[in-house]
Structure formats: C-alpha cells, structure tokens
Design an enzyme around this catalytic site. Structure first.
Site, PDB file in Angstrom:
ATOM      1  N   TYR A   8      56.688  92.626 -32.937  1.00  0.00           N
ATOM      2  CA  TYR A   8      55.966  92.803 -31.674  1.00  0.00           C
ATOM      3  C   TYR A   8      54.889  91.729 -31.572  1.00  0.00           C
ATOM      4  CZ  TYR A   8      52.790  94.745 -28.201  1.00  0.00           C
ATOM      5  OH  TYR A   8      51.997  94.901 -27.106  1.00  0.00           O
ATOM      6  N   GLU A  34      53.747  89.954 -23.205  1.00  0.00           N
ATOM      7  CA  GLU A  34      54.190  90.765 -24.345  1.00  0.00           C
ATOM      8  C   GLU A  34      55.658  90.500 -24.666  1.00  0.00           C
ATOM      9  OE1 GLU A  34      53.473  95.372 -24.888  1.00  0.00           O
ATOM     10  OE2 GLU A  34      55.464  95.072 -24.045  1.00  0.00           O
TER      11      GLU A  34
END
Ligand code: GDP
Ligand code: MN
Length: 380
Positions: free
Chosen positions: A101, A189
């Site tokens: 992530y 993101e």
C-alpha cells in the site's frame, strides 16, 4: 474531484508510474475488443467511485473472450453500494507475489504532506489500519523540502517491503509524490502496489482526488470533468466556471460572496421557501458572469422564481444590472426575478433596471422583503 480508477491510471501514466496496459469499455463487445488488445489473461474491473469493488464481485479475471463476455455482462449494470457500473476497465492481468500500500495525502493539522506505506496492502487495508496500525508507516513530508529518493527508500525499508521490491517501490513513491504535488491532488493512493514474481513493482489500482481549486492551471482536467457528480446542473456550472451547488427547492438563488449566498439560503428558508441552489458569482462579478449565472439558474426545471441578492463591494451595481439586461436579451427567462441590489453603485444599477421592471422583474429594497416576494412567486 474524484477520478475513476481508469482516469487515475491515465494520470499516473503522465508521471511515469507503471500501470498495466488496458482500456475502458461500456459494452460487452467493447470489453472483448479491449481484452484482445491488452492480451489474455485480463482482469475486468467495475469503474465506480467506491472502494471494495473486489469484495463486491466487481473485479474478475478472464482467460478468454467467452469469460470476458460472461464477467463484463455481469459487472456492467451492477450496483456496488448504490453506484451503478456504467464502465469497465479491462487490463492485462498481473501475477501477484505481494500486495503493498502507498499513498500521499495532506495532513492539514500538521501543515505537511503525509506518506503512508505498508507491506500489508490489498483489499484488507482498512482492517490492517484498525487492528495493526503499526503495520502502516506514516511519515510527514515538509512541502518545502520535498521527497528525495533516499527518503523514499527509508520509508519503504521501515515499512518492511521485501528487499527485491524496495528500489522499485521507492522509485514509484517519488513519482507518486510528484503526481500528488505537481498534479495538485488531495489524495494519490495505490492499493495494491504489487511485486510480481519476476521482480517488477507496479500500480494495480489508482485512487486520485484532484483539488478543484487548482483546476485553472490544469486544462488537461477538462477530460475528467463530469465525473464528480451526475447532477447536470452542476456539470453546466463547472463548464461555466461558477461556484454552484444544486439543491431541491424552487427558488433559484444568485448572490455575490459565499457568505451572502449562504445567508440568502437561510433567509429563503426562514420565510418558508426552499432554495433550488447555492450560487456565488464572487466579488467583482462582471455583466457577463451575471448573465451566465442567470442562464444557469434559468435552465433548472425546478426553479419557479429567481432571487438575485447582491451587496456591491467590489461588484458594482450597474455591472449587475447590465448582466441581468444582457441575459434577458439572450434567453427567455422562464421564472419571475426578484432582485435586491445594495452597496456600491446600487442607485445606478436600479436606474438601469427601472426600464425593464414588470411583473417578471421586480426590485425590493431589503433582503427579507425580496425573499418573501420570491417565495410567494415560487408558490404561485
Ligand atoms: P478494490 O477492491 O476496489 O480496491 O479494487 P482493486 O483494483 O484494488 O482490486 C482488488 C483486488 O483484486 C486486488 O487487491 C488484487 O488482489 C485483485 N486483482 C486486481 N487486479 C489483479 C490482477 O491483474 N491480477 C490478479 N491476480 N489479481 C488482481
Ligand atoms: Mn484497491
């Protein structure tokens, strides 16, 4: 302005962030064509602005055209938590060894950017954040100092990304930071950022939210417009560069300054009416801006009366009046207009309007009086 995944990936590509080759499709046939072009196996991904698509069945692998037909057919039209799927993104499927992530957001409290990186990316990141917050490395970045390759490398090492992924992940982190800062995003993101069995690192998903206040220096964003809201009135307002929020009532509102526009909504409510919109034409609005605003409010079929509330500071009364007269000459205004004009050059403005006054255009000296008349007309 939130982007769809496919748009986020297009934005990533501008900053050289590696993504898989693919294309968008709105029909099953198009999906097959995109799959043929991307190369099998492919992954078919619902394009909706809501997370958790994978868990909702909106992401499927397909190894041949028949499977593409089956899955694209199921996904198109699917309802994913209130969002109907109108488009799918079809991309060449990746082999995944690890899912990480990475993101950048603004930490307003700290007045710094915030990088978040984890070795535990993928569909369960929310659970990781809730149960094992220490598995996500958070690092503030001073906007004046920026993010060097060494800084990025330190972050990915602290997050315990696999050794073989570290250099590639740091490289992407630096590019993602540029995308976030130079690209004027509020959020950039990648989840998951993957490591493939052959040691490559790339972005498998893209979540990008752009800062609408920076739109003036990004003409390329025009391609993304219309994604934020399905409200055609808001789309029209964006095209005209107006600060507009659509509401459900019947009194169209035009005011100068956000504070006055908000007060106008309150006063309309206070006298028993309901506003159809918020619209701030800003300080120093020209006749052209006023005409534009009036046309926008007039195009709303719910509007039964229009209340123009101007307190001139930098905005001058005669400009406002000329704008109204211009708009009256350009389009047929279908609702009666009530105007309260005060402040700089209000007398000059009222004099211009005087010649055009009728039961379709009237002036009232105070805000509350004008609101009462507009509300009564909207009910008539
Ligand atoms: P989200 O659920 O809306 O966040 O959608 P993502 O794009 O993040 O995909 C969810 C999950 O689907 C990923 O975490 C992967 O596990 C899986 N997935 C997505 N693309 C691929 C792919 O190309 N290959 C494989 N094997 N899995 C994929
Ligand atoms: Mn994701």
């Amino acid at each position: 302005m939130d982007l769809f995944e496919y748009q986020g990936k297009q934005y990533f590509a501008r900053y050289d962030i590696p993504v898989s080759p693919g294309g968008v499709a709105t029909t099953v046939d198009e999906a097959v064509a995109q799959a043929d072009a991307a190369g099998y196996p492919v992954v078919i991904k619902a394009q909706v602005q809501v997370g958790g698509r994978g868990k909702a069945g909106g992401i499927k692998l397909a190894t041949n055209a028949g499977e593409v037909r089956l899955h694209a057919g199921n996904i198109l039209g699917m309802d994913i938590r209130g969002h109907i799927v109108h488009k799918v993104w079809v991309e060449n499927a990746s082999d995944i060894k690890k899912e990480y992530y990475a993101s950048f957001t603004l930490d307003r409290g700290a007045r710094k950017h915030l990088a978040m990186v984890s070795a535990r990316g993928g569909v369960d990141i929310e659970q990781v954040a809730a149960e094992e917050p220490e598995a996500i490395v958070r690092r503030h970045i001073d906007p004046a100092a920026g993010l060097s390759h060494d800084d990025a490398l330190e972050i990915v090492k602290d997050a315990h990304l696999d050794e073989e992924a570290q250099a590639g992940a740091a490289d992407i982190l630096v590019k993602l930071y540029r995308c976030y800062v130079e690209g004027d995003a509020d959020l950039a993101e990648i989840n998951p950022l993957i490591l493939t069995p052959d040691g490559r690192v790339h972005a498998l998903d893209a979540k990008v939210s752009l800062d609408g206040n920076a739109a003036f220096r990004h003409p390329e964003w025009a391609a993304f417009e219309g994604t934020e809201s399905d409200d055609p009135r808001e789309q029209m307002a964006r095209e005209r560069g107006l600060q507009y929020v659509g509401l459900d009532g019947s009194v169209g509102i035009i005011a100068n300054g956000a504070g006055l526009a908000m007060s106008t909504l309150d006063v309309v409510n206070q006298v028993g009416g309901s506003p159809a919109n918020f619209l701030d034409i800003g300080g120093g609005a020209s006749a052209a801006v006023m005409a534009n605003a009036l046309e926008l409010v007039n195009a709303d079929p719910k509007v039964r009366a229009i209340f123009i509330n101007i307190f001139g500071g930098i905005t001058r009364g005669e400009e406002v009046a000329n704008g109204i007269v211009t708009a009256l000459g350009r389009v047929t205004i279908s609702s009666p207009i009530v105007i309260r004009l005060d402040g700089t050059n209000a007398a000059e403005g009222r004099a211009i309007l005087k010649d055009h006054e009728s039961d379709r255009l009237m002036s009232r000296p105070t805000m509350v009086e004008a609101a009462r008349v507009a509300v009564a007309l909207a009910r008539a």
